[in-house]
Write an enzyme that holds these catalytic residues in place. Structure first.
Site, PDB file in Angstrom:
ATOM      1  N   HIS A 345       0.748  -0.991  -0.007  1.00 44.16           N
ATOM      2  CA  HIS A 345       0.118   0.321   0.369  1.00 44.16           C
ATOM      3  C   HIS A 345       0.636   1.016  -0.030  1.00 44.16           C
ATOM      4  CE1 HIS A 345      -2.793   2.747   2.307  1.00 44.16           C
ATOM      5  NE2 HIS A 345      -3.337   2.948   1.172  1.00 44.16           N
ATOM      6  N   SER A 346       0.441   2.008  -0.796  1.00 45.91           N
ATOM      7  CA  SER A 346       1.195   3.119  -1.026  1.00 45.91           C
ATOM      8  C   SER A 346       2.697   2.993  -0.943  1.00 45.91           C
ATOM      9  CB  SER A 346       0.865   4.525   0.369  1.00 45.91           C
ATOM     10  OG  SER A 346       1.620   5.473   0.514  1.00 45.91           O
TER      11      SER A 346
END
Length: 699
Positions: A345-346
């Site tokens: 994520h990210s």
């Protein structure tokens, strides 16, 4: 009781009339022992919150409890998909894969709840035993409304099998005022008499393992939950979707479950080993302290990843933690034969992208294609092979650059010094751009040929379980002598994973932006990860951190929108269908009017008289069919080899409330993936071979 029955019998015989000769009271119901259920304590905001184990786990714990002798040692039962171990005698629950404070476990049978409380709380086992004895006597003798004094000083009144209360203790000499009196607590016997949601048990068979890497900061969503809680949420959504979308396979037991394990690198970066938090704290201004603390814990992680020192720490931590968890998982699941994938994520997706780009293929005879940071695309080199053991003259001659040998020798540059040279150094020596690129590319190959630090593969000896659990993430020292400058990416040693991932899922990923900032303009269509065959870039349309990948692979004249991910309950949300329908009607109407006008204005007068309107309509129909076919072609476009020719960019459907204001839900959209059933369903379809655009097993 016998005297009372004799009196009733006598009344029946004296009355004569139409009544029975005798009346008999119903005998007491036979006593049945209470069924125990096991709970564990989960502290939330400083308050105890007791959660039940699944029926399967509770039965396993009960069997272990009844089979434990007084002289035997501790008995450990694996629960919750083997992610937690319960020490039955100690009554403690321990996490296996991550650091977490142990929690209390109870064998529960009696529960209490106050008038202002939401859920029932289990009594301790000692008090439950006292209550059960009193209940057994009351049922057997049929004597109710008896009082029982608890060791806590409270009084329990057993009114009848359906009504039992627990009263607080008051001193007789100092009775409370009416305002101070509290309502009695309600008592319930057995889990079947209280409103509690027992979790579904998880299948023992694990089909696939996914490691999930978090982004910046210790919190992963708006509720400030950590990576462990968010991955638990994603795992729960996955289990529910398997039951709803893969039910035929689940019924025939041809499908098990997918295990998701969190990978935490933030605690190592900000731990005592690096001391970075102490260093940052000394230079942080005292004003707006909360905002600055939030910035230090989250935003600075982006700068740390672009730092030569801490980039190496982060990459080593992620790789070693994944390898450690992989080894630990195999020890606890010795029969596991499935594949492994990774998700980030990210910033976590960028870390995984760089790791996978720098993995070595199974065959060491040929170097895998890599991300070319100093060129405009990902492409393999056609230059002759070179080795750092060759002389400078041999290397330059093999590349056809012997004319630059004199310049290098004049500055006393040998092979060792050449490996330390940056592009700026070669430019100062007067070496043109083309030869500079060739030399730097060859130098990069020498660095990749250096022995990489490999994490030991998993051991089949279960005695090493504790050693694996306690092994801290390993990090490598950074060579400060040389960096690849000019593109913002430092030169570090990328560790190798002990497995080849099946797929890489990026959630809300800034990969495209970082590659562009590093100076990369295009990803070559023939490029693919050396050890990973699938790549999915999943994002919310309002996510301010997410960027696309496909435009970096396709030619600039191709404008292909991302693939719209289907809703887990249907193809498309209703408000999007309505919006698309209105847009289509408007565009079709304008297109029809435009086409008809062009047909009338271009056709000669006789043609108008002989059915020109019909011809115009036919022309309009042809245009519409062409438009539909073009749309179908856009969906079936091939996007390089990074995902095996399949689409890479997948966009979620915003909810109706999100569509009202994009800016209001921007931050939330970046943190929505952990609870997104649509995201979990795409992951499951890739894992089980249906493909993101295919149909589920149920369909």
């Amino acid at each position: 009781m016998s005297t009372r029955m004799s009196e009733l019998e006598g009344l029946g015989s004296e009355g004569g009339g139409g009544g029975p000769d005798w009346i008999m009271l119903d005998p007491p119901e036979p006593y049945e022992p209470v069924q125990h259920h096991w709970f564990y304590n989960q502290t939330s905001e400083g308050r105890d919150c007791w959660q039940p184990f699944s029926y399967e786990d509770s039965h396993r714990l009960e069997d272990a409890f009844t089979g434990v002798g007084e002289s035997e040692g501790e008995v450990v039962v694996a629960t919750e998909g083997r992610r937690y171990d319960v020490c039955v005698k100690e009554r403690r629950r321990y996490a296996v894969y991550w650091d977490q404070t142990s929690s209390e476990v109870r064998r529960c049978s009696w529960f209490h709840k106050g008038s202002k409380e939401i859920s029932y709380t289990p009594h301790t086992e000692d008090i439950s035993s006292l209550l059960e004895d009193a209940y057994m006597i009351a049922v057997t003798l049929g004597e109710w409304k008896s009082n029982l004094e608890l060791p806590t000083g409270e009084t329990v009144i057993l009114h009848n099998p359906k009504l039992m209360t627990q009263h607080p203790n008051y001193f007789k000499d100092f009775p409370p005022s009416p305002g101070e009196r509290s309502q009695p607590r309600t008592l319930k016997r057995g889990i079947e008499n209280i409103p509690v949601e027992i979790p579904e048990g998880e299948p023992d068979m694990v089909d696939h393992l996914v490691f999930m890497v978090h982004g910046i900061g210790p919190a992963c969503d708006l509720r400030l939950r950590g990576i462990v809680q968010c991955v638990n949420e994603f795992r729960s959504a996955s289990l529910a979707l398997i039951s709803s979308h893969f039910s035929p396979a689940e019924v025939h037991r041809s499908i098990g479950r997918v295990e998701f394990l969190p990978v935490n690198w933030h605690k190592v970066l900000h731990g005592e080993s690096t001391g970075v938090d102490r260093d940052i704290e000394r230079i942080t201004l005292p004003s707006i302290s909360r905002l600055r603390q939030f910035s230090n814990d989250t935003v600075l992680d982006l700068f740390f990843y672009n730092s030569p020192t801490y980039c190496q720490t982060i990459v080593d931590t992620v790789a070693s933690e994944i390898n450690r968890l992989h080894s630990l998982f195999l020890l606890r699941h010795p029969n596991f034969s499935g594949a492994v994938s990774v998700a980030g994520h990210s910033l976590g997706s960028l870390i995984l992208f760089d790791l996978l780009t720098n993995q070595k293929a199974a065959s060491e005879t040929s170097e895998p294609e890599e991300v070319s940071e100093n060129t405009e695309d990902f492409s393999s080199s056609s230059e002759p092979p070179c080795s750092s053991s060759d002389s400078l003259e041999e290397v330059l001659t093999s590349m056809g650059l012997e004319e630059h040998l004199r310049k290098l020798q004049k500055e006393q540059v040998d092979m060792e010094a050449l490996m330390l040279c940056s592009e700026g150094d070669l430019k100062e020596l007067g070496i043109p751009l083309g030869p500079r690129k060739k030399i730097l590319h060859c130098v990069k190959k020498w660095k990749l040929q250096a022995p990489a630090v490999q994490t030991d593969k998993h051991s089949q000896n279960s005695s090493k379980l504790q050693t694996i659990q306690e092994t801290p993430p390993t990090t490598s020292a950074v060579d400060y002598q040389h960096f690849d400058v000019g593109i913002g990416q430092v030169s570090i040693d990328y560790p190798q994973l002990v497995f080849h991932p099946q797929a890489f899922f990026a959630f809300g990923s800034p990969i495209g932006m970082f590659l562009t900032v590093r100076g990369l303009k295009r990803i070559h269509p023939n490029y693919s990860f050396p050890t990973c065959r699938s790549f999915y870039n999943i994002f919310h349309p309002f996510d301010p951190v997410a960027y696309r990948i496909e435009p970096m692979i396709l030619s600039p004249d191709m404008d292909v929108p991302p693939m719209l991910m289907p809703h887990h309950k249907g193809r498309k949300r209703m408000h999007l269908e309505l919006k698309e329908g209105l847009t289509r009607v408007g565009s079709d109407l304008l297109g029809s009017l435009r086409t008809v006008w062009q047909s009338f204005s271009q056709l000669p007068v006789p043609a108008l008289a002989e059915g020109g309107a019909t011809a115009a309509a036919a022309h309009l129909n042809e245009d519409m069919e062409t438009s539909v076919m073009e749309n179908e072609d856009r969906k079936e476009v091939t996007v390089g080899k990074l995902n095996g020719g399949r689409r890479i960019d997948y966009v979620l459907q915003e909810t109706p409330i999100e569509s009202f204001n994009e800016y209001l839900f921007a931050i939330q959209s970046h943190l929505c993936y952990w609870e997104s059933e649509d995201t979990a369903l795409l992951v499951l379809k890739e894992i089980y071979g249906n493909g993101p655009s295919g149909t589920s097993a149920q369909q």
